[in-house]
Write a protein that holds these residues in place. Structure first.
Motif, PDB file in Angstrom:
ATOM      1  N   ILE A   6     -33.155 -16.959 -41.467  1.00 44.44           N
ATOM      2  CA  ILE A   6     -32.114 -16.536 -40.533  1.00 44.44           C
ATOM      3  C   ILE A   6     -30.830 -17.206 -41.009  1.00 44.44           C
ATOM      4  O   ILE A   6     -30.908 -18.257 -41.672  1.00 44.44           O
ATOM      5  CB  ILE A   6     -32.516 -16.989 -39.096  1.00 44.44           C
ATOM      6  N   ASN A   7     -29.668 -16.603 -40.718  1.00 43.88           N
ATOM      7  CA  ASN A   7     -28.437 -17.319 -41.070  1.00 43.88           C
ATOM      8  C   ASN A   7     -27.810 -17.919 -39.810  1.00 43.88           C
ATOM      9  O   ASN A   7     -28.292 -17.681 -38.698  1.00 43.88           O
ATOM     10  CB  ASN A   7     -27.467 -16.449 -41.878  1.00 43.88           C
ATOM     11  N   LYS A   8     -26.741 -18.679 -39.997  1.00 44.06           N
ATOM     12  CA  LYS A   8     -26.168 -19.446 -38.880  1.00 44.06           C
ATOM     13  C   LYS A   8     -25.700 -18.551 -37.738  1.00 44.06           C
ATOM     14  O   LYS A   8     -25.972 -18.828 -36.566  1.00 44.06           O
ATOM     15  CB  LYS A   8     -24.990 -20.292 -39.378  1.00 44.06           C
ATOM     16  N   ASP A   9     -24.996 -17.470 -38.092  1.00 46.08           N
ATOM     17  CA  ASP A   9     -24.488 -16.558 -37.060  1.00 46.08           C
ATOM     18  C   ASP A   9     -25.638 -15.889 -36.318  1.00 46.08           C
ATOM     19  O   ASP A   9     -25.597 -15.740 -35.098  1.00 46.08           O
ATOM     20  CB  ASP A   9     -23.609 -15.465 -37.684  1.00 46.08           C
ATOM     21  N   GLN A  10     -26.647 -15.483 -37.093  1.00 46.70           N
ATOM     22  CA  GLN A  10     -27.809 -14.836 -36.463  1.00 46.70           C
ATOM     23  C   GLN A  10     -28.518 -15.808 -35.526  1.00 46.70           C
ATOM     24  O   GLN A  10     -28.919 -15.449 -34.419  1.00 46.70           O
ATOM     25  CB  GLN A  10     -28.797 -14.352 -37.542  1.00 46.70           C
ATOM     26  N   LEU A  11     -28.655 -17.060 -35.962  1.00 48.59           N
ATOM     27  CA  LEU A  11     -29.340 -18.066 -35.134  1.00 48.59           C
ATOM     28  C   LEU A  11     -28.573 -18.287 -33.835  1.00 48.59           C
ATOM     29  O   LEU A  11     -29.164 -18.366 -32.755  1.00 48.59           O
ATOM     30  CB  LEU A  11     -29.479 -19.373 -35.925  1.00 48.59           C
ATOM     31  N   GLU A  12     -27.252 -18.345 -33.956  1.00 41.27           N
ATOM     32  CA  GLU A  12     -26.412 -18.530 -32.766  1.00 41.27           C
ATOM     33  C   GLU A  12     -26.593 -17.350 -31.812  1.00 41.27           C
ATOM     34  O   GLU A  12     -26.752 -17.517 -30.596  1.00 41.27           O
ATOM     35  CB  GLU A  12     -24.940 -18.658 -33.222  1.00 41.27           C
ATOM     36  N   HIS A  13     -26.624 -16.134 -32.397  1.00 39.59           N
ATOM     37  CA  HIS A  13     -26.800 -14.927 -31.586  1.00 39.59           C
ATOM     38  C   HIS A  13     -28.189 -14.918 -30.921  1.00 39.59           C
ATOM     39  O   HIS A  13     -28.319 -14.607 -29.731  1.00 39.59           O
ATOM     40  CB  HIS A  13     -26.630 -13.681 -32.472  1.00 39.59           C
ATOM     41  N   VAL A  14     -29.218 -15.282 -31.692  1.00 39.54           N
ATOM     42  CA  VAL A  14     -30.587 -15.298 -31.150  1.00 39.54           C
ATOM     43  C   VAL A  14     -30.686 -16.318 -30.022  1.00 39.54           C
ATOM     44  O   VAL A  14     -31.268 -16.058 -28.967  1.00 39.54           O
ATOM     45  CB  VAL A  14     -31.619 -15.596 -32.273  1.00 39.54           C
ATOM     46  N   ARG A  15     -30.069 -17.486 -30.225  1.00 34.41           N
ATOM     47  CA  ARG A  15     -30.137 -18.523 -29.190  1.00 34.41           C
ATOM     48  C   ARG A  15     -29.410 -18.073 -27.917  1.00 34.41           C
ATOM     49  O   ARG A  15     -29.963 -18.151 -26.818  1.00 34.41           O
ATOM     50  CB  ARG A  15     -29.534 -19.822 -29.717  1.00 34.41           C
ATOM     51  N   GLU A  16     -28.212 -17.547 -28.080  1.00 32.91           N
ATOM     52  CA  GLU A  16     -27.434 -17.094 -26.904  1.00 32.91           C
ATOM     53  C   GLU A  16     -28.151 -15.970 -26.165  1.00 32.91           C
ATOM     54  O   GLU A  16     -28.238 -15.968 -24.937  1.00 32.91           O
ATOM     55  CB  GLU A  16     -26.060 -16.574 -27.341  1.00 32.91           C
ATOM     56  N   THR A  17     -28.670 -15.021 -26.931  1.00 30.73           N
ATOM     57  CA  THR A  17     -29.391 -13.890 -26.330  1.00 30.73           C
ATOM     58  C   THR A  17     -30.629 -14.392 -25.602  1.00 30.73           C
ATOM     59  O   THR A  17     -30.941 -13.959 -24.486  1.00 30.73           O
ATOM     60  CB  THR A  17     -29.794 -12.867 -27.420  1.00 30.73           C
ATOM     61  N   THR A  18     -31.331 -15.321 -26.227  1.00 30.11           N
ATOM     62  CA  THR A  18     -32.560 -15.852 -25.631  1.00 30.11           C
ATOM     63  C   THR A  18     -32.257 -16.579 -24.321  1.00 30.11           C
ATOM     64  O   THR A  18     -32.987 -16.419 -23.330  1.00 30.11           O
ATOM     65  CB  THR A  18     -33.267 -16.804 -26.629  1.00 30.11           C
TER      66      THR A  18
END
Ligand code: TMP
Length: 234
Positions: free
Chosen positions: A140-152
């Motif tokens: 995963i990349n940093k932006d994706q991880l941030e998006h996954v965390r926020e969405t979660t």
């Protein structure tokens, strides 16, 4: 129809409709990385319905999911995505592998919730992985991880609220995300009592796959009750 992938609880088929796949729910239940296995007549039908209700509820609150349409009692059309090799586990209370890993008592309340990542690799028994390791391995990349965390975290508030209203504690659950052809990360897989723990608030009785994992009752009775309450609420 071409079989693209068969997992422990679902099969994915390609019927030629561009950008989509058919996701079919099976009746098999496995636990402890398939060391324990059984069949439950109708589990797939229950899980498909529950998962559709959950995705519909989340979509209604602005969460993008892979769900497209229901096809039959066991099958949905879903968007074809590249599933990230990571499982996201959210814990609102301690249970399961958390208690085993840390010799921790059951039912500690976590506020804020715990956001955990696991490497999706059956041969290694899906080990827990740190965010830094997942980034270093380019899962995963940093932006994706941030998006996954926020969405979660948004999903967790929505799901906690829903289950509280229908008389369950949402203890923990697993989510999977996938990448669309446009590079967008959306919620995929399923949300069902196979992938969540739901407890009665008073007795802490389970209404999820722990009924099978721990041989504490009839899995189908629990899943039917979850579906019934969700249908009454949604
Ligand atoms: P765990 O306590 O075994 O780590 O499980 C945490 C949550 O994730 C629980 O609700 C069950 C779900 N889960 C899955 O959906 N698939 C899995 O392979 C595992 C290990 C857990």
């Amino acid at each position: 129809m071409k079989k693209m992938y068969e997992g422990k609880a679902k099969i994915l088929f390609d019927d030629g409709v561009e950008g989509t796949l058919i996701q079919k729910f099976k009746d098999s239940a496995t636990a402890f990385n398939a060391k324990k296995k059984d069949e439950f007549d109708g589990k797939g039908v229950l899980n498909r319905k529950i998962s559709e209700l959950m995705f519909g509820y989340l979509e209604g609150h602005g969460i993008k999911t892979h769900f497209v349409e229901n096809l039959d009692e066991r099958s949905d059309r879903v968007r074809s995505v590249e599933i990230l090799k990571l499982e996201v586990v959210v814990r609102n209370r301690s249970a399961g592998s958390f208690c085993r890993r840390y010799a921790a008592p059951k039912n500690i309340t976590f506020t804020p919730c715990l956001f955990e990542l696991y490497l999706k690799e059956d041969e290694l028994d899906d080990p827990q992985i740190t965010e830094d390791s997942a980034l270093a391995l380019e899962l995963i990349n940093k932006d994706q991880l941030e998006h996954v965390r926020e969405t979660t975290l948004k999903i967790n508030e929505l799901m906690k609220d829903l289950f509280l209203k229908i008389g369950f504690i949402l203890v923990d659950y697993k989510l999977e995300f996938g990448k669309t052809s446009d590079g967008e990360i959306i919620l995929a897989d399923e949300i069902s009592p196979d992938t969540m723990r739901l407890w009665d608030p008073e007795t802490l009785d389970s209404y999820d796959k722990d009924l099978f994992r721990e041989d504490t009752g009839d899995l189908l009775v629990g899943y039917r009750e979850v579906l019934k309450r969700l249908q009454e609420q949604l």
